[in-house]
Design a protein around this motif. Structure first.
Motif, PDB file in Angstrom:
ATOM      1  N   ASP A  18      -3.381  52.699  28.732  1.00  0.00           N
ATOM      2  CA  ASP A  18      -3.574  52.161  30.081  1.00  0.00           C
ATOM      3  C   ASP A  18      -4.894  51.423  30.232  1.00  0.00           C
ATOM      4  O   ASP A  18      -5.013  50.541  31.089  1.00  0.00           O
ATOM      5  N   ALA A  19      -5.884  51.801  29.438  1.00  0.00           N
ATOM      6  CA  ALA A  19      -7.191  51.161  29.548  1.00  0.00           C
ATOM      7  C   ALA A  19      -7.918  51.226  28.218  1.00  0.00           C
ATOM      8  O   ALA A  19      -7.713  52.137  27.426  1.00  0.00           O
ATOM      9  N   ARG A  20      -8.783  50.230  28.012  1.00  0.00           N
ATOM     10  CA  ARG A  20      -9.673  50.208  26.849  1.00  0.00           C
ATOM     11  C   ARG A  20     -11.088  50.030  27.363  1.00  0.00           C
ATOM     12  O   ARG A  20     -11.345  49.173  28.217  1.00  0.00           O
ATOM     13  N   VAL A  21     -12.004  50.853  26.859  1.00  0.00           N
ATOM     14  CA  VAL A  21     -13.414  50.681  27.173  1.00  0.00           C
ATOM     15  C   VAL A  21     -14.190  50.583  25.869  1.00  0.00           C
ATOM     16  O   VAL A  21     -13.723  51.036  24.824  1.00  0.00           O
ATOM     17  N   ILE A  28     -17.109  57.637  30.264  1.00  0.00           N
ATOM     18  CA  ILE A  28     -17.454  58.773  31.118  1.00  0.00           C
ATOM     19  C   ILE A  28     -17.121  58.488  32.572  1.00  0.00           C
ATOM     20  O   ILE A  28     -16.634  59.374  33.288  1.00  0.00           O
ATOM     21  N   ILE A  29     -17.325  57.269  33.016  1.00  0.00           N
ATOM     22  CA  ILE A  29     -16.951  56.910  34.388  1.00  0.00           C
ATOM     23  C   ILE A  29     -15.464  57.167  34.609  1.00  0.00           C
ATOM     24  O   ILE A  29     -15.069  57.776  35.610  1.00  0.00           O
ATOM     25  N   LEU A  30     -14.626  56.733  33.665  1.00  0.00           N
ATOM     26  CA  LEU A  30     -13.191  56.965  33.804  1.00  0.00           C
ATOM     27  C   LEU A  30     -12.846  58.444  33.687  1.00  0.00           C
ATOM     28  O   LEU A  30     -11.994  58.947  34.436  1.00  0.00           O
ATOM     29  N   VAL A  36      -7.711  60.486  33.482  1.00  0.00           N
ATOM     30  CA  VAL A  36      -7.449  60.398  32.043  1.00  0.00           C
ATOM     31  C   VAL A  36      -6.764  61.681  31.566  1.00  0.00           C
ATOM     32  O   VAL A  36      -7.246  62.779  31.809  1.00  0.00           O
ATOM     33  N   THR A  37      -5.628  61.517  30.893  1.00  0.00           N
ATOM     34  CA  THR A  37      -4.901  62.666  30.336  1.00  0.00           C
ATOM     35  C   THR A  37      -4.899  62.648  28.807  1.00  0.00           C
ATOM     36  O   THR A  37      -4.605  63.647  28.179  1.00  0.00           O
ATOM     37  N   HIS A  38      -5.206  61.487  28.220  1.00  0.00           N
ATOM     38  CA  HIS A  38      -5.269  61.345  26.763  1.00  0.00           C
ATOM     39  C   HIS A  38      -6.388  60.366  26.433  1.00  0.00           C
ATOM     40  O   HIS A  38      -6.555  59.347  27.099  1.00  0.00           O
ATOM     41  N   ILE A  39      -7.143  60.697  25.364  1.00  0.00           N
ATOM     42  CA  ILE A  39      -8.219  59.807  24.940  1.00  0.00           C
ATOM     43  C   ILE A  39      -8.168  59.637  23.424  1.00  0.00           C
ATOM     44  O   ILE A  39      -7.920  60.591  22.691  1.00  0.00           O
ATOM     45  N   THR A  50     -22.192  56.166  20.240  1.00  0.00           N
ATOM     46  CA  THR A  50     -21.146  56.738  19.393  1.00  0.00           C
ATOM     47  C   THR A  50     -20.112  57.477  20.234  1.00  0.00           C
ATOM     48  O   THR A  50     -20.417  57.965  21.337  1.00  0.00           O
ATOM     49  N   GLY A  51     -18.928  57.572  19.684  1.00  0.00           N
ATOM     50  CA  GLY A  51     -17.887  58.367  20.315  1.00  0.00           C
ATOM     51  C   GLY A  51     -18.237  59.844  20.358  1.00  0.00           C
ATOM     52  O   GLY A  51     -17.698  60.589  21.174  1.00  0.00           O
ATOM     53  N   TYR A  52     -19.149  60.265  19.489  1.00  0.00           N
ATOM     54  CA  TYR A  52     -19.582  61.659  19.506  1.00  0.00           C
ATOM     55  C   TYR A  52     -20.229  62.015  20.839  1.00  0.00           C
ATOM     56  O   TYR A  52     -20.057  63.130  21.348  1.00  0.00           O
ATOM     57  N   GLU A  53     -20.946  61.070  21.431  1.00  0.00           N
ATOM     58  CA  GLU A  53     -21.539  61.316  22.750  1.00  0.00           C
ATOM     59  C   GLU A  53     -20.453  61.637  23.773  1.00  0.00           C
ATOM     60  O   GLU A  53     -20.623  62.515  24.618  1.00  0.00           O
ATOM     61  N   ILE A  54     -19.344  60.937  23.687  1.00  0.00           N
ATOM     62  CA  ILE A  54     -18.224  61.179  24.603  1.00  0.00           C
ATOM     63  C   ILE A  54     -17.578  62.525  24.295  1.00  0.00           C
ATOM     64  O   ILE A  54     -17.272  63.304  25.207  1.00  0.00           O
ATOM     65  N   ALA A  55     -17.361  62.812  23.019  1.00  0.00           N
ATOM     66  CA  ALA A  55     -16.762  64.093  22.626  1.00  0.00           C
ATOM     67  C   ALA A  55     -17.621  65.260  23.099  1.00  0.00           C
ATOM     68  O   ALA A  55     -17.100  66.266  23.589  1.00  0.00           O
ATOM     69  N   ARG A  56     -18.940  65.147  22.977  1.00  0.00           N
ATOM     70  CA  ARG A  56     -19.847  66.206  23.447  1.00  0.00           C
ATOM     71  C   ARG A  56     -19.799  66.340  24.962  1.00  0.00           C
ATOM     72  O   ARG A  56     -19.835  67.436  25.496  1.00  0.00           O
ATOM     73  N   TRP A  57     -19.702  65.213  25.658  1.00  0.00           N
ATOM     74  CA  TRP A  57     -19.586  65.249  27.115  1.00  0.00           C
ATOM     75  C   TRP A  57     -18.300  65.973  27.513  1.00  0.00           C
ATOM     76  O   TRP A  57     -18.304  66.823  28.411  1.00  0.00           O
ATOM     77  N   ILE A  58     -17.199  65.653  26.836  1.00  0.00           N
ATOM     78  CA  ILE A  58     -15.918  66.316  27.103  1.00  0.00           C
ATOM     79  C   ILE A  58     -16.058  67.819  26.846  1.00  0.00           C
ATOM     80  O   ILE A  58     -15.609  68.645  27.653  1.00  0.00           O
TER      81      ILE A  58
END
Length: 103
Positions: A18-21, A28-30, A36-39, A50-58
């Motif tokens: 549905d979206a690409r960032v 993180i805003i989304l 968001v149900t799948h990433i 890095t995507g690791y920053e997002i994974a850690r936030w999750i």
């Protein structure tokens, strides 16, 4: 309703998303919206991000019960980065499974 998010600074999202960032901030805003149900995550997002920053936030938000469970995948070509992201996201899965903050 499902909402699939693709996080990558180079690759285009498959049509099923549905979206690409391209940035940590945009992801993180989304994620904060709760839609968001799948990433799907890449590790190397250009520059120092890095995507690791997002994974850690999750992982953190799952721990605190601030984020509903997500399905996820990591498709990075960076083996050490990929391993760290998977570890963080598996920990988030564990937190979601514990239902500590369920009402």
């Amino acid at each position: 309703m499902s909402f699939a998010l693709w996080v990558d600074d180079i690759r285009e999202a498959p049509l099923t998303y549905d979206a690409r960032v391209r940035t940590v901030k945009a992801a993180i805003i989304l994620l904060k919206t709760g839609i968001v149900t799948h990433i799907s995550l890449d590790h190397d997002l250009g520059g120092e991000e890095t995507g690791y920053e997002i994974a850690r936030w999750i992982e953190d938000w799952a721990y605190w019960g601030r984020l509903s469970p997500l399905t996820w995948e990591v498709y990075s070509n960076n083996p050490p980065g990929r391993a760290k992201m998977i570890q963080a996201l598996k920990q988030a899965d564990k937190f979601w499974g514990e239902s500590v903050f369920a009402s």
